[in-house]
Design an enzyme around this catalytic site. Structure first.
Site, PDB file in Angstrom:
ATOM      1  N   LYS A 130       0.849  -1.199   0.000  1.00  0.00           N
ATOM      2  CA  LYS A 130       0.000   0.000   0.000  1.00  0.00           C
ATOM      3  C   LYS A 130       0.883   1.248   0.000  1.00  0.00           C
ATOM      4  O   LYS A 130       1.642   1.463   0.938  1.00  0.00           O
ATOM      5  CB  LYS A 130      -0.920  -0.012   1.219  1.00  0.00           C
ATOM      6  CG  LYS A 130      -1.858  -1.223   1.249  1.00  0.00           C
ATOM      7  CD  LYS A 130      -2.743  -1.241   2.462  1.00  0.00           C
ATOM      8  CE  LYS A 130      -1.979  -1.418   3.754  1.00  0.00           C
ATOM      9  NZ  LYS A 130      -2.863  -1.678   4.909  1.00  0.00           N
ATOM     10  N   THR A 134      -8.374   9.762   8.110  1.00  0.00           N
ATOM     11  CA  THR A 134      -8.132   8.480   7.441  1.00  0.00           C
ATOM     12  C   THR A 134      -7.950   7.334   8.426  1.00  0.00           C
ATOM     13  O   THR A 134      -7.412   6.279   8.063  1.00  0.00           O
ATOM     14  CB  THR A 134      -6.876   8.587   6.552  1.00  0.00           C
ATOM     15  OG1 THR A 134      -5.760   9.002   7.359  1.00  0.00           O
ATOM     16  CG2 THR A 134      -7.081   9.581   5.422  1.00  0.00           C
ATOM     17  N   GLY A 155      -8.354   4.043  10.263  1.00  0.00           N
ATOM     18  CA  GLY A 155      -9.013   2.793   9.920  1.00  0.00           C
ATOM     19  C   GLY A 155      -8.843   2.352   8.480  1.00  0.00           C
ATOM     20  O   GLY A 155      -9.409   1.338   8.069  1.00  0.00           O
ATOM     21  N   THR A 156      -8.039   3.090   7.707  1.00  0.00           N
ATOM     22  CA  THR A 156      -7.893   2.775   6.279  1.00  0.00           C
ATOM     23  C   THR A 156      -7.400   1.348   6.050  1.00  0.00           C
ATOM     24  O   THR A 156      -7.948   0.615   5.219  1.00  0.00           O
ATOM     25  CB  THR A 156      -6.908   3.766   5.625  1.00  0.00           C
ATOM     26  OG1 THR A 156      -7.340   5.093   5.893  1.00  0.00           O
ATOM     27  CG2 THR A 156      -6.850   3.548   4.134  1.00  0.00           C
ATOM     28  N   GLY A 157      -6.355   0.940   6.763  1.00  0.00           N
ATOM     29  CA  GLY A 157      -5.778  -0.381   6.542  1.00  0.00           C
ATOM     30  C   GLY A 157      -6.723  -1.502   6.919  1.00  0.00           C
ATOM     31  O   GLY A 157      -6.850  -2.498   6.185  1.00  0.00           O
ATOM     32  N   CYS A 158      -7.382  -1.374   8.064  1.00  0.00           N
ATOM     33  CA  CYS A 158      -8.352  -2.380   8.492  1.00  0.00           C
ATOM     34  C   CYS A 158      -9.480  -2.498   7.474  1.00  0.00           C
ATOM     35  O   CYS A 158      -9.913  -3.602   7.112  1.00  0.00           O
ATOM     36  CB  CYS A 158      -8.945  -2.006   9.851  1.00  0.00           C
ATOM     37  SG  CYS A 158      -7.749  -1.730  11.166  1.00  0.00           S
TER      38      CYS A 158
END
Length: 266
Positions: A176, A209, A211-214
């Site tokens: 990412k 932003t 919580g983007t990865g979860c």
């Protein structure tokens, strides 16, 4: 009788502020039309300013939750997030080895605010025990550096990062690139070592932003549970997360969350 939606299990920590962790995972799964189930690995005291406390659950509690869900209900995809300790990483890796479903591993190392969420002593367990169980691993650039020592500065470095993660034998890796400091696009690289997909989306000027990865990992798992191929599941997940980032909103006095329900807003 209504037909049953696909079943997805998240194995992760709780975020009391509701923006990341188990809470983000279940919101994402609901938004994408699958039935979300959960195994809680840790409780955090967390808000828009950061993580104030972390309490890990015992390995036997994690194992009992997992077996309760998988043995009775079943599962069509599993997503892992915050695992915190070597004991929990190894417990979850053992459970995944006995589960015939695609697995998305989000190797959570630090929070959005820079708070550590994975013990240094657990890194080798992630490399040697967890990543080999992954259908897709979804590290961000900080997690790539933490796991491999590869520091991505330019887009061209992402191939090197992917090769380094693939050396731990996940089937696919999604590097990412959202933390790259320049450019008008958020660029991600999905590859299995031979098939390569560059995914690009407009970079939203929005600091909220959390919580983007979860959210991304849960969206990928939702797509896999629906029977999508890995490239298509990741493409659709990227589209969903891009919209969620664009709609992210202020919450408290710090960094707010992405909007998991952005598609349902007027």
């Amino acid at each position: 009788m209504t037909s049953r939606p696909p079943l997805v299990l998240t194995v992760a920590g709780s975020d009391s502020g509701g923006g990341a962790g188990i809470q983000a995972d279940l919101k994402t799964m609901l938004a994408l039309g699958v039935h979300g189930m959960s195994v809680l690995t840790a409780v955090t005291a967390q808000n828009s300013r950061g993580v104030q406390g972390v309490w890990e659950l015992p390995a036997e509690a994690v194992r009992a939750q997992y077996r309760a869900v998988v043995d009775d209900i079943g599962v069509q995809a599993v997503k892992t997030g915050m695992l915190a300790t070597a004991a929990l990483v190894e417990t979850v890796a053992e459970l995944l080895a006995d589960t015939a479903a695609p697995v998305v591993v989000d190797p959570v190392g630090v929070s959005k605010h820079g708070d550590p969420l994975l013990a240094e002593s657990a890194l080798d367990s992630v490399r040697q025990r967890l990543l080999p169980r992954a259908t897709v691993a979804t590290p961000n650039l900080d997690e790539v550096a933490q796991l491999t020592g590869v520091h991505v500065v330019h887009e061209s470095d992402m191939r090197t990062a992917a090769e380094a993660i693939l050396s731990y034998r996940p089937e696919w890796v999604l590097i990412k690139g959202g933390h790259l400091p320049t450019g008008d696009e958020a660029v991600d690289l999905l590859t299995d070592g031979s098939d390569e997909h560059w995914l690009r989306a407009p970079r939203h000027d929005n600091r909220h932003t959390h919580g983007t990865g979860c959210t991304l990992a849960s969206a990928v798992a939702s797509g896999l549970a629906k029977g999508l191929t890995v490239p298509e599941a990741v493409r659709q997940a990227k589209e969903y997360v891009t919209g969620a980032i664009g709609a992210g909103f202020a919450l408290g006095s710090g960094i707010g969350p992405v909007d998991h329900g952005w598609r349902f807003r007027p």
